[in-house]
Design an enzyme around this catalytic site. Structure first.
Site, PDB file in Angstrom:
ATOM      1  NE  ARG A 118      -3.310   2.456   2.896  1.00 28.94           N
ATOM      2  CZ  ARG A 118      -3.187   3.265   3.934  1.00 28.94           C
ATOM      3  NH1 ARG A 118      -2.291   2.989   4.881  1.00 28.94           N
ATOM      4  NH2 ARG A 118      -3.938   4.342   4.040  1.00 28.94           N
ATOM      5  CG  HIS A 130      -1.116   8.923   3.553  1.00 27.92           C
ATOM      6  ND1 HIS A 130      -1.248   7.575   3.783  1.00 27.92           N
ATOM      7  CD2 HIS A 130      -0.751   9.468   4.749  1.00 27.92           C
ATOM      8  CE1 HIS A 130      -0.951   7.298   5.051  1.00 27.92           C
ATOM      9  NE2 HIS A 130      -0.661   8.429   5.659  1.00 27.92           N
ATOM     10  CD  GLU A 144      -5.145   7.587   9.781  1.00 25.38           C
ATOM     11  OE1 GLU A 144      -4.583   8.610  10.186  1.00 25.38           O
ATOM     12  OE2 GLU A 144      -4.856   6.468  10.230  1.00 25.38           O
ATOM     13  CG  ASN A 154      -5.111   3.322   8.725  1.00 25.72           C
ATOM     14  OD1 ASN A 154      -5.151   2.341   7.994  1.00 25.72           O
ATOM     15  ND2 ASN A 154      -4.629   4.484   8.312  1.00 25.72           N
ATOM     16  CE1 TYR A 199      -2.071   3.495  12.743  1.00 20.54           C
ATOM     17  CE2 TYR A 199      -0.005   2.648  13.656  1.00 20.54           C
ATOM     18  CZ  TYR A 199      -0.752   3.107  12.576  1.00 20.54           C
ATOM     19  OH  TYR A 199      -0.169   3.167  11.334  1.00 20.54           O
ATOM     20  CD  GLU A 235      -1.586   3.874   8.152  1.00 15.24           C
ATOM     21  OE1 GLU A 235      -1.366   4.306   9.316  1.00 15.24           O
ATOM     22  OE2 GLU A 235      -1.734   4.635   7.168  1.00 15.24           O
TER      23      GLU A 235
HETATM   24  O1  LIG Z   1       1.544   7.616  13.322  1.00 13.33           O
HETATM   25  C1  LIG Z   1       1.782   6.450  12.600  1.00 13.33           C
HETATM   26  C2  LIG Z   1       0.941   6.447  11.332  1.00 13.33           C
HETATM   27  C3  LIG Z   1       1.342   7.537  10.334  1.00 13.33           C
HETATM   28  O2  LIG Z   1       2.722   7.454  10.037  1.00 13.33           O
HETATM   29  C4  LIG Z   1       0.491   7.354   9.067  1.00 13.33           C
HETATM   30  O3  LIG Z   1       0.884   8.216   8.016  1.00 13.33           O
HETATM   31  C5  LIG Z   1      -0.974   7.628   9.378  1.00 13.33           C
HETATM   32  O4  LIG Z   1      -1.826   7.060   8.400  1.00 13.33           O
HETATM   33  C6  LIG Z   1      -1.342   7.155  10.753  1.00 13.33           C
HETATM   34  N1  LIG Z   1      -2.527   7.234  11.323  1.00 13.33           N
HETATM   35  C7  LIG Z   1      -2.396   6.819  12.594  1.00 13.33           C
HETATM   36  C8  LIG Z   1      -3.507   6.793  13.580  1.00 13.33           C
HETATM   37  N2  LIG Z   1      -4.048   8.102  13.676  1.00 13.33           N
HETATM   38  C9  LIG Z   1      -3.355   9.152  14.235  1.00 13.33           C
HETATM   39  C10 LIG Z   1      -3.631   9.575  15.504  1.00 13.33           C
HETATM   40  C11 LIG Z   1      -2.965  10.670  16.035  1.00 13.33           C
HETATM   41  C12 LIG Z   1      -2.001  11.323  15.300  1.00 13.33           C
HETATM   42  C13 LIG Z   1      -1.721  10.878  14.025  1.00 13.33           C
HETATM   43  C14 LIG Z   1      -2.383   9.795  13.502  1.00 13.33           C
HETATM   44  C15 LIG Z   1      -1.112   6.447  12.821  1.00 13.33           C
HETATM   45  N3  LIG Z   1      -0.473   6.642  11.657  1.00 13.33           N
END
Ligand SMILES: OC[C@@H]1[C@@H](O)[C@H](O)[C@@H](O)c2nc(CNc3ccccc3)cn21
Length: 457
Positions: A88, A132, A177, A299, A301, A365
């Site tokens: 991706r 993105h 996102e 996505n 986390y 993700e």
């Molecule tokens: O932060 C890790 C990754 C980032 O590198 C990606 O470009 C992005 O798609 C991404 N989204 C999240 C989850 N959302 C989020 C929450 C708080 C701050 C930034 C991202 C994490 N991540």
């Protein structure tokens, strides 16, 4: 790539994923490509934001990043060495349309042509993200996502990309996102374009969704068959049901409902009423936004832990969240300070399949930042490996519970530019030495290679 260490998973007790489950990795253009001014690329809002003093750690920028623009053959080889099924990546809109509109920049198109051909040559399926976060600065100069016309420009850009790559790219996701673009970019200002105007952030969210819908129409009309959107979603953990519902609405339902149900959630409309009259929603918009899609990118986390607290001011990234506190979770943390709670992934996936049935899911993700150290050419990133193992087990539990989960793409293939954190936070399963651009697969990559090979843990 020499296998410095292999992970011999015992056959007994292996958790098998469904036949055909797609294993891959993910990246994004501004975070890895570099070549910020090469071959006609125009400035994006992240070129501007990263040059704005105090916005990005140590003034880091994406000018060079992982130099993927020049090193993509090596990176594709690494993907092949890891046995990845899919990759991706996002397309840099300002590389294609430096001014965000008008004729395409042929040298920008040529790069993605070469990249897709390299992937095909390696038997790796491309999964394209059209947006993105790297909006052409000229569009931001006209209001960016607060300007409805940006949605129309986005659909034109999507059509250009399909016409060039549609013969080889089957899976297209429009946005990565929109919550981050709208509420980190226009409400809290911690991401580009760095605006702190919560009253316009809901219009930005709507125009992002309108851009998604118009792009789906354009892609479908051109013949695309697998179209989706990627949302950052989080289950909300709380001892207070109202607080949980408020954050669930502002984080999750504000995007899930328009895209999959064709309506904004009434409670969100009401809570945002203190910022906006929602007059930016025009007749027919929600029909466009809820165009059928074939796939929902998730996505994940970590969950969000909240509690009700009278008098608490709104969290800047959640305009309308007055009365809700974010105490943090009692759990191990990653280098980002994010809690490690794999169960949240199972809960999220099961909820999605229950509340929004009928749309196949793919984890676009999931990953973790930890402070890595290179020792004798190896990176023993046990924290990341453990995080990934726990979340794959959580994903497997969701599949066992009946969730139609099609794949898992680890974030990220490479260490890269981590937005406001710059290069100090590393999410890659492959280490990047930014002084030499040397790539070193971490133990987590070698472990992941075995998971892919066995289609299980
Ligand atoms: O932060 C890790 C990754 C980032 O590198 C990606 O470009 C992005 O798609 C991404 N989204 C999240 C989850 N959302 C989020 C929450 C708080 C701050 C930034 C991202 C994490 N991540």
């Amino acid at each position: 790539m020499s296998a410095q260490k292999s992970y011999n998973l015992q056959d007994s007790g292996v958790l098998r994923f469904p036949e055909g489950f797609v294993w891959g990795a993910a990246t994004a253009a501004y975070q890895i490509e570099g070549a910020a001014r090469d071959d006609g690329r125009g400035p994006s809002i992240w070129d501007t934001f990263s040059r704005t003093p105090g916005k990005v750690h140590a003034g880091h920028t994406g000018d060079v990043a992982c130099d993927h623009y020049h090193r993509y053959p090596e990176d594709v080889r690494i993907m092949g060495d890891l046995g990845l099924h899919a990759y991706r990546f996002s397309i840099s809109w300002p590389r294609i349309q430096p001014d965000g509109a008008g004729p395409a920049n042929p040298r920008g198109l040529d790069f993605y042509d070469r990249l897709v051909d390299e992937l095909q040559g390696g038997g790796i399926t491309p999964i394209v993200t059209l947006y993105h976060w790297d909006l052409p600065q000229t569009l931001e100069d006209r209001g960016g996502w607060t300007n409805r016309e940006t949605a129309e420009r986005f659909a034109e850009y999507a059509a250009i990309m399909y016409s060039r790559l549609g013969d080889r790219v089957e899976t297209w996701t429009t946005l990565n996102e929109p919550w981050c673009s709208a509420f980190l970019g226009y409400a809290s200002g911690i991401h580009a374009p760095g605006r702190t105007e919560p009253e316009v952030s809901f219009a930005a969210a709507h125009h992002l969704l309108l851009g998604h819908g118009l792009a789906v129409q354009a892609l479908r009309a051109a013949g695309a068959s697998q179209i989706g959107i990627t949302l950052n979603l989080a289950p909300v953990l709380s001892d207070d049901a109202e607080a949980a519902s408020i954050v669930d609405g502002l984080q999750n339902r504000i995007f899930l409902d328009p895209v999959l149900r064709g309506e904004y959630p009434a409670d969100v409309v009401e809570r945002a009423g203190r910022f906006t009259d929602w007059s930016f929603v025009k007749d027919g918009d929600l029909e466009i936004i809820s165009q059928p899609i074939d796939l929902l990118g998730v996505n994940y986390y970590n969950p969000q832990t909240v509690t009700g607290r009278a008098g608490e001011p709104a969290n800047p990234v959640y305009p309308g969240s007055e009365g809700v506190a974010f105490p943090g979770a009692d759990a191990p943390k990653t280098a980002m300070g994010w809690p490690v709670q794999p169960f949240g992934l199972t809960d999220l996936l099961v909820r999605l399949s229950h509340d929004y049935p009928g749309t196949p899911l793919i984890i676009t993700e999931n990953g973790a930042a930890f402070d890595d150290v290179v020792e004798d050419g190896q990176v023993h990133d046990v924290g990341r490996l453990s995080y990934l193992d726990g979340h794959l087990r959580a994903a497997h539990a969701a599949i066992e519970a009946g969730v139609d989960l099609r794949g898992y793409l680890v974030w990220s293939l490479l260490d890269n530019f981590e937005w406001a954190e710059g290069y100090r936070k590393r999410f890659g399963v492959v280490h990047v030495d930014y002084n030499t651009q040397r790539r070193t697969p971490k133990d987590s990559a070698l472990w992941y290679r075995e998971v892919v090979r066995r289609n299980g843990l």
